[in-house]
Motif scaffolding. Sequence first.
Motif, PDB file in Angstrom:
ATOM      1  N   ALA A   1    -110.073   5.132  27.889  1.00 49.86           N
ATOM      2  CA  ALA A   1    -111.236   4.921  28.757  1.00 49.86           C
ATOM      3  C   ALA A   1    -111.559   6.196  29.531  1.00 49.86           C
ATOM      4  O   ALA A   1    -112.730   6.542  29.711  1.00 49.86           O
ATOM      5  CB  ALA A   1    -110.981   3.768  29.725  1.00 49.86           C
ATOM      6  N   ARG A   2    -110.540   6.922  29.976  1.00 48.58           N
ATOM      7  CA  ARG A   2    -110.771   8.166  30.718  1.00 48.58           C
ATOM      8  C   ARG A   2    -111.363   9.241  29.815  1.00 48.58           C
ATOM      9  O   ARG A   2    -112.227  10.009  30.243  1.00 48.58           O
ATOM     10  CB  ARG A   2    -109.483   8.636  31.370  1.00 48.58           C
ATOM     11  N   VAL A   3    -110.924   9.281  28.580  1.00 44.07           N
ATOM     12  CA  VAL A   3    -111.490  10.233  27.623  1.00 44.07           C
ATOM     13  C   VAL A   3    -112.958   9.889  27.386  1.00 44.07           C
ATOM     14  O   VAL A   3    -113.818  10.779  27.347  1.00 44.07           O
ATOM     15  CB  VAL A   3    -110.695  10.229  26.299  1.00 44.07           C
TER      16      VAL A   3
ATOM     17  N   ALA B   1    -123.261  11.740  36.969  1.00 40.18           N
ATOM     18  CA  ALA B   1    -123.616  10.329  36.859  1.00 40.18           C
ATOM     19  C   ALA B   1    -123.118   9.588  38.080  1.00 40.18           C
ATOM     20  O   ALA B   1    -122.245  10.074  38.795  1.00 40.18           O
ATOM     21  CB  ALA B   1    -122.989   9.722  35.606  1.00 40.18           C
ATOM     22  N   VAL B   2    -123.672   8.418  38.295  1.00 34.91           N
ATOM     23  CA  VAL B   2    -123.102   7.500  39.267  1.00 34.91           C
ATOM     24  C   VAL B   2    -122.274   6.492  38.484  1.00 34.91           C
ATOM     25  O   VAL B   2    -122.490   6.296  37.277  1.00 34.91           O
ATOM     26  CB  VAL B   2    -124.185   6.797  40.130  1.00 34.91           C
TER      27      VAL B   2
ATOM     28  N   VAL C   1    -113.837   1.135  36.162  1.00 30.81           N
ATOM     29  CA  VAL C   1    -114.410   2.485  36.122  1.00 30.81           C
ATOM     30  C   VAL C   1    -114.006   3.259  37.373  1.00 30.81           C
ATOM     31  O   VAL C   1    -113.587   4.417  37.290  1.00 30.81           O
ATOM     32  CB  VAL C   1    -115.943   2.436  35.973  1.00 30.81           C
ATOM     33  N   VAL C   2    -114.089   2.645  38.523  1.00 33.00           N
ATOM     34  CA  VAL C   2    -113.735   3.321  39.774  1.00 33.00           C
ATOM     35  C   VAL C   2    -112.264   3.739  39.764  1.00 33.00           C
ATOM     36  O   VAL C   2    -111.931   4.853  40.169  1.00 33.00           O
ATOM     37  CB  VAL C   2    -114.067   2.439  40.990  1.00 33.00           C
ATOM     38  N   GLN C   3    -111.392   2.883  39.273  1.00 32.28           N
ATOM     39  CA  GLN C   3    -109.966   3.238  39.188  1.00 32.28           C
ATOM     40  C   GLN C   3    -109.765   4.445  38.278  1.00 32.28           C
ATOM     41  O   GLN C   3    -109.004   5.363  38.610  1.00 32.28           O
ATOM     42  CB  GLN C   3    -109.141   2.058  38.669  1.00 32.28           C
ATOM     43  N   HIS C   4    -110.430   4.444  37.135  1.00 35.86           N
ATOM     44  CA  HIS C   4    -110.295   5.571  36.208  1.00 35.86           C
ATOM     45  C   HIS C   4    -110.877   6.848  36.804  1.00 35.86           C
ATOM     46  O   HIS C   4    -110.310   7.936  36.641  1.00 35.86           O
ATOM     47  CB  HIS C   4    -110.952   5.259  34.863  1.00 35.86           C
TER      48      HIS C   4
ATOM     49  N   ASN D   1    -118.385   6.932  47.260  1.00 35.99           N
ATOM     50  CA  ASN D   1    -119.054   6.245  48.356  1.00 35.99           C
ATOM     51  C   ASN D   1    -119.397   4.833  47.893  1.00 35.99           C
ATOM     52  O   ASN D   1    -120.552   4.510  47.656  1.00 35.99           O
ATOM     53  CB  ASN D   1    -120.313   7.024  48.762  1.00 35.99           C
ATOM     54  N   GLY D   2    -118.374   4.006  47.717  1.00 42.61           N
ATOM     55  CA  GLY D   2    -118.594   2.640  47.259  1.00 42.61           C
ATOM     56  C   GLY D   2    -119.177   2.607  45.863  1.00 42.61           C
ATOM     57  O   GLY D   2    -118.714   3.293  44.961  1.00 42.61           O
ATOM     58  N   SER D   3    -120.230   1.826  45.687  1.00 43.22           N
ATOM     59  CA  SER D   3    -120.849   1.698  44.365  1.00 43.22           C
ATOM     60  C   SER D   3    -121.722   2.900  44.018  1.00 43.22           C
ATOM     61  O   SER D   3    -122.188   3.025  42.900  1.00 43.22           O
ATOM     62  CB  SER D   3    -121.689   0.419  44.296  1.00 43.22           C
TER      63      SER D   3
END
Length: 83
Positions: free
Chosen positions: A27-29, A41-42, A57-60, A75-77
Motif C-alpha cells: 500500500a505504501r509503494v 495530493a490530499v 491511508v493516514v496510517q500509511h 491536518n485531519g482529513s
Amino acid sequence: MGASKTFVFAQRQNQIAIVMKALGHLARVAILDYLAKMGQAVSKDIVNELPLSQPTVVQHLQELKKSGLIRGVFNGSKTLLFH
C-alpha cells in the motif's frame, strides 16, 4: 531486530532499515507511485484512487513521513502531501 539493538549499528544503517521497512508494504509503494504521478495530493485523493480506507491511508502516510520518504502537513482529513 528489537529497538534495543539499534544502538549497535550506525545511524545510516538504521535510517536505511527504516526506509526499507516503509517500502516493504504494498500500500505504501502504491501511495508513493500515486504521489510520483501527481506531485502532491490530499489524503482524500489517495482514498479515491486506491482501495484503502481513510484511516488506513493516514496510517500509511504517517509511516512514510516518519521514514523521510514524503513531506507534508497533517491536518485531519485535509492532509496535504508533497512528494
